[in-house]
Design a protein around this motif. Structure first.
Motif, PDB file in Angstrom:
ATOM      1  N   MET A   1      44.572  27.874  41.397  1.00  0.00           N
ATOM      2  CA  MET A   1      44.436  28.528  42.567  1.00  0.00           C
ATOM      3  C   MET A   1      43.079  28.053  43.241  1.00  0.00           C
ATOM      4  SD  MET A   1      45.779  32.306  41.507  1.00  0.00           S
ATOM      5  CE  MET A   1      45.259  32.275  39.516  1.00  0.00           C
ATOM      6  N   PRO A   2      43.052  27.318  44.000  1.00  0.00           N
ATOM      7  CA  PRO A   2      41.889  26.464  44.419  1.00  0.00           C
ATOM      8  C   PRO A   2      40.488  27.445  44.842  1.00  0.00           C
ATOM      9  CG  PRO A   2      43.492  26.242  46.078  1.00  0.00           C
ATOM     10  CD  PRO A   2      44.026  26.869  44.886  1.00  0.00           C
ATOM     11  N   ASN A   3      40.672  28.339  45.519  1.00  0.00           N
ATOM     12  CA  ASN A   3      39.706  29.040  46.166  1.00  0.00           C
ATOM     13  C   ASN A   3      39.497  30.630  45.472  1.00  0.00           C
ATOM     14  OD1 ASN A   3      39.080  27.130  48.094  1.00  0.00           O
ATOM     15  ND2 ASN A   3      40.859  27.436  49.219  1.00  0.00           N
ATOM     16  N   ILE A   4      40.166  30.973  44.635  1.00  0.00           N
ATOM     17  CA  ILE A   4      40.208  32.275  44.028  1.00  0.00           C
ATOM     18  C   ILE A   4      38.659  32.611  43.378  1.00  0.00           C
ATOM     19  CG2 ILE A   4      40.930  31.476  41.711  1.00  0.00           C
ATOM     20  CD1 ILE A   4      41.569  34.754  43.478  1.00  0.00           C
ATOM     21  N   ALA A   5      38.273  31.689  42.756  1.00  0.00           N
ATOM     22  CA  ALA A   5      36.958  31.921  42.128  1.00  0.00           C
ATOM     23  C   ALA A   5      35.665  32.315  43.334  1.00  0.00           C
ATOM     24  CB  ALA A   5      36.259  30.667  41.287  1.00  0.00           C
ATOM     25  N   SER A   6      35.561  31.628  44.094  1.00  0.00           N
ATOM     26  CA  SER A   6      34.531  31.464  45.387  1.00  0.00           C
ATOM     27  C   SER A   6      35.053  32.940  45.988  1.00  0.00           C
ATOM     28  CB  SER A   6      34.439  30.480  45.990  1.00  0.00           C
ATOM     29  OG  SER A   6      35.599  30.075  46.633  1.00  0.00           O
TER      30      SER A   6
ATOM     31  N   TYR B   1      36.130  34.981  36.153  1.00  0.00           N
ATOM     32  CA  TYR B   1      37.151  34.515  37.286  1.00  0.00           C
ATOM     33  C   TYR B   1      36.454  33.738  38.448  1.00  0.00           C
ATOM     34  CZ  TYR B   1      40.359  37.933  35.095  1.00  0.00           C
ATOM     35  OH  TYR B   1      41.091  38.551  34.136  1.00  0.00           O
ATOM     36  N   GLU B   2      35.053  34.472  38.424  1.00  0.00           N
ATOM     37  CA  GLU B   2      34.020  34.143  39.823  1.00  0.00           C
ATOM     38  C   GLU B   2      33.633  32.620  39.301  1.00  0.00           C
ATOM     39  OE1 GLU B   2      31.102  36.984  40.689  1.00  0.00           O
ATOM     40  OE2 GLU B   2      32.576  38.554  41.367  1.00  0.00           O
TER      41      GLU B   2
ATOM     42  N   ALA C   1      38.519  31.194  34.140  1.00  0.00           N
ATOM     43  CA  ALA C   1      39.716  31.886  33.859  1.00  0.00           C
ATOM     44  C   ALA C   1      40.371  32.254  35.267  1.00  0.00           C
ATOM     45  CB  ALA C   1      39.603  33.181  33.065  1.00  0.00           C
ATOM     46  N   GLU C   2      41.508  32.525  34.985  1.00  0.00           N
ATOM     47  CA  GLU C   2      42.294  33.094  36.151  1.00  0.00           C
ATOM     48  C   GLU C   2      42.942  34.433  36.187  1.00  0.00           C
ATOM     49  OE1 GLU C   2      45.559  29.981  37.291  1.00  0.00           O
ATOM     50  OE2 GLU C   2      43.950  28.829  37.939  1.00  0.00           O
ATOM     51  N   PRO C   3      42.831  35.357  36.945  1.00  0.00           N
ATOM     52  CA  PRO C   3      43.334  36.624  36.772  1.00  0.00           C
ATOM     53  C   PRO C   3      45.084  36.582  36.857  1.00  0.00           C
ATOM     54  CG  PRO C   3      42.617  36.325  39.080  1.00  0.00           C
ATOM     55  CD  PRO C   3      42.152  35.109  38.242  1.00  0.00           C
TER      56      PRO C   3
ATOM     57  N   TYR D   1      48.922  38.032  37.562  1.00  0.00           N
ATOM     58  CA  TYR D   1      49.231  38.371  38.744  1.00  0.00           C
ATOM     59  C   TYR D   1      49.206  39.698  38.956  1.00  0.00           C
ATOM     60  CZ  TYR D   1      53.406  39.839  41.822  1.00  0.00           C
ATOM     61  OH  TYR D   1      53.916  40.474  42.833  1.00  0.00           O
ATOM     62  N   GLU D   2      49.578  40.777  38.205  1.00  0.00           N
ATOM     63  CA  GLU D   2      49.303  42.111  38.497  1.00  0.00           C
ATOM     64  C   GLU D   2      47.785  42.373  39.036  1.00  0.00           C
ATOM     65  OE1 GLU D   2      51.528  44.415  39.101  1.00  0.00           O
ATOM     66  OE2 GLU D   2      53.126  43.081  38.457  1.00  0.00           O
ATOM     67  N   LEU D   3      46.794  41.707  38.216  1.00  0.00           N
ATOM     68  CA  LEU D   3      45.460  42.053  38.700  1.00  0.00           C
ATOM     69  C   LEU D   3      45.019  41.328  39.935  1.00  0.00           C
ATOM     70  CD1 LEU D   3      42.540  43.158  38.273  1.00  0.00           C
ATOM     71  CD2 LEU D   3      42.378  40.879  36.797  1.00  0.00           C
ATOM     72  N   LEU D   4      45.818  40.135  40.313  1.00  0.00           N
ATOM     73  CA  LEU D   4      45.542  39.708  41.665  1.00  0.00           C
ATOM     74  C   LEU D   4      46.054  40.414  42.597  1.00  0.00           C
ATOM     75  CD1 LEU D   4      44.318  36.886  42.085  1.00  0.00           C
ATOM     76  CD2 LEU D   4      46.547  35.810  42.510  1.00  0.00           C
ATOM     77  N   LYS D   5      47.336  40.903  42.411  1.00  0.00           N
ATOM     78  CA  LYS D   5      47.888  41.782  43.464  1.00  0.00           C
ATOM     79  C   LYS D   5      46.926  43.128  43.854  1.00  0.00           C
ATOM     80  CE  LYS D   5      52.154  44.448  44.027  1.00  0.00           C
ATOM     81  NZ  LYS D   5      53.444  44.870  43.479  1.00  0.00           N
ATOM     82  N   LYS D   6      46.534  43.669  42.592  1.00  0.00           N
ATOM     83  CA  LYS D   6      45.641  44.866  42.783  1.00  0.00           C
ATOM     84  C   LYS D   6      44.117  44.422  43.666  1.00  0.00           C
ATOM     85  CE  LYS D   6      43.495  48.593  39.954  1.00  0.00           C
ATOM     86  NZ  LYS D   6      43.319  48.949  38.364  1.00  0.00           N
ATOM     87  N   ILE D   7      43.575  43.476  43.227  1.00  0.00           N
ATOM     88  CA  ILE D   7      42.501  42.696  44.042  1.00  0.00           C
ATOM     89  C   ILE D   7      42.883  42.563  45.513  1.00  0.00           C
ATOM     90  CG2 ILE D   7      40.794  40.978  44.284  1.00  0.00           C
ATOM     91  CD1 ILE D   7      40.879  40.555  41.187  1.00  0.00           C
ATOM     92  N   ALA D   8      44.090  41.747  45.706  1.00  0.00           N
ATOM     93  CA  ALA D   8      44.331  41.613  47.243  1.00  0.00           C
ATOM     94  C   ALA D   8      44.467  43.098  47.882  1.00  0.00           C
ATOM     95  CB  ALA D   8      45.581  40.712  47.087  1.00  0.00           C
ATOM     96  N   GLU D   9      44.988  43.862  47.381  1.00  0.00           N
ATOM     97  CA  GLU D   9      45.271  45.406  47.960  1.00  0.00           C
ATOM     98  C   GLU D   9      44.010  45.938  48.346  1.00  0.00           C
ATOM     99  OE1 GLU D   9      48.056  47.309  45.374  1.00  0.00           O
ATOM    100  OE2 GLU D   9      49.576  46.391  46.103  1.00  0.00           O
ATOM    101  N   PHE D  10      43.030  45.609  47.215  1.00  0.00           N
ATOM    102  CA  PHE D  10      41.763  46.487  47.113  1.00  0.00           C
ATOM    103  C   PHE D  10      41.067  45.957  48.569  1.00  0.00           C
ATOM    104  CE2 PHE D  10      37.241  46.399  46.387  1.00  0.00           C
ATOM    105  CZ  PHE D  10      36.927  47.744  46.124  1.00  0.00           C
ATOM    106  N   TYR D  11      41.150  44.629  48.606  1.00  0.00           N
ATOM    107  CA  TYR D  11      40.259  43.854  49.890  1.00  0.00           C
ATOM    108  C   TYR D  11      41.313  44.050  51.303  1.00  0.00           C
ATOM    109  CZ  TYR D  11      36.690  42.423  46.640  1.00  0.00           C
ATOM    110  OH  TYR D  11      35.531  42.448  45.949  1.00  0.00           O
ATOM    111  N   ASP D  12      42.469  44.423  50.985  1.00  0.00           N
ATOM    112  CA  ASP D  12      43.401  44.495  52.252  1.00  0.00           C
ATOM    113  C   ASP D  12      43.675  43.071  52.621  1.00  0.00           C
ATOM    114  OD1 ASP D  12      45.120  45.594  54.224  1.00  0.00           O
ATOM    115  OD2 ASP D  12      43.279  45.610  55.542  1.00  0.00           O
ATOM    116  N   LEU D  13      43.902  42.199  51.772  1.00  0.00           N
ATOM    117  CA  LEU D  13      44.566  40.769  52.013  1.00  0.00           C
ATOM    118  C   LEU D  13      45.864  40.697  51.457  1.00  0.00           C
ATOM    119  CD1 LEU D  13      41.088  39.190  50.747  1.00  0.00           C
ATOM    120  CD2 LEU D  13      41.959  39.366  53.138  1.00  0.00           C
ATOM    121  N   SER D  14      46.457  39.386  51.950  1.00  0.00           N
ATOM    122  CA  SER D  14      47.628  39.153  51.148  1.00  0.00           C
ATOM    123  C   SER D  14      47.442  38.304  49.906  1.00  0.00           C
ATOM    124  CB  SER D  14      48.305  38.282  51.957  1.00  0.00           C
ATOM    125  OG  SER D  14      48.076  37.092  52.337  1.00  0.00           O
ATOM    126  N   MET D  15      48.150  38.200  49.065  1.00  0.00           N
ATOM    127  CA  MET D  15      47.821  37.485  47.794  1.00  0.00           C
ATOM    128  C   MET D  15      47.734  36.030  48.097  1.00  0.00           C
ATOM    129  SD  MET D  15      50.431  39.185  45.139  1.00  0.00           S
ATOM    130  CE  MET D  15      49.895  38.096  43.671  1.00  0.00           C
TER     131      MET D  15
END
Length: 257
Positions: free
Chosen positions: A1-6, A36-37, A41-43, A45-59
């Motif tokens: 996931m190339p940009n997830i950290a930043s 993660y930042e 490490a990489e989050p 799937y379930e956590l990534l989904k939760k984060i995306a929903e929090f920021y109103d973004l698609s995964m």
């Protein structure tokens, strides 16, 4: 996931949250946020989904886009991933369900887009699948247990790959892997491909590049001649009988005492 950290770091700061505050919101440890930042490490799937929903973004946006002050949400367009499929119809002009047996898989790789080849495949129909385009694929191996090798998966054609939903099972036809039945763990944007996992954890997950993918079908049902084995767990009737016998034994010991 190339940009997830930043992306995670930038988004957290735009919300004016500390790592601890964000960790509390996501119900994780602060150290995990730091990992993660910093791309250590990489989050999951379930956590990534939760984060995306929090920021109103698609995964896809969260994992793949480079989100910064200049970032703008791309307009949704389906034109780039619409695909044309060869099908057959019956005498009443209703689409058939073509069957791709294991022995025909190699030929299917070359002829899947050829109407003449598709017309040679065995065909059948099911009353519950009379709306949409369906195809049936015989699967082999034990990677998707408890589904037995030789089972036939009836699947619906996915015309727009934006409709693919992680966590669900699909038939994926690709140049390198052929016809496989797998669960999709994660998808990037179309040019990045799909991560496929087996329900049998003895098999490692792997990525299939989008450029290698030829067709995707969403599993809807399966047909199997292998009937379920009887359960080894005792039935309620057996448990009740066992309890009664134990009670008799206890009463007998008490009476003797």
């Amino acid at each position: 996931m190339p940009n997830i950290a930043s992306n995670l770091k930038f988004l957290r700061k735009t919300k004016r949250l500390t790592q601890q505050q964000f960790a509390d919101l996501m119900e994780i440890k602060r150290a995990s946020v730091g990992a993660y930042e910093e791309d250590r490490a990489e989050p999951k799937y379930e956590l990534l989904k939760k984060i995306a929903e929090f920021y109103d973004l698609s995964m896809d946006e969260l994992a793949n886009d480079e989100i910064n002050e200049k970032w703008k949400r791309a307009p949704k367009s389906n034109a780039s991933n619409l695909r044309v499929l060869s099908v057959t119809v019956d005498g009443l002009d209703r689409e058939n369900i073509e069957l791709v047996p294991v022995k025909a898989s190699a030929g299917y790789m070359n002829g899947y887009a050829d109407p003449e080849y598709v017309a040679t495949l065995p065909k059948f129909s099911l009353p519950m699948f009379n709306q949409g385009t369906y195809r049936a694929f015989e699967i082999k191996g034990d990677s998707m247990r408890p589904l037995a090798s030789g089972s036939i998966v009836v699947a619906e054609y996915v015309e727009n790959w934006n409709d693919i939903k992680p966590g669900q099972t699909y038939i994926v036809v690709s140049k390198d892997e052929g016809v496989v039945y797998k669960r999709i763990a994660f998808k990037f944007k179309e040019d990045k491909g799909l991560k496929l996992v087996s329900d049998n954890k003895s098999y490692d997950p792997y990525w299939v590049e989008a450029s290698d993918i030829m067709e995707v079908w969403k599993a809807k049902a399966f047909i199997s001649t292998t009937l379920p084995e009887p359960s080894n767990e005792p039935s309620m009737e057996t448990l009740t009988s066992m309890m009664a016998e134990m009670q008799k034994t206890i009463n007998s010991v008490v009476d003797k005492g």
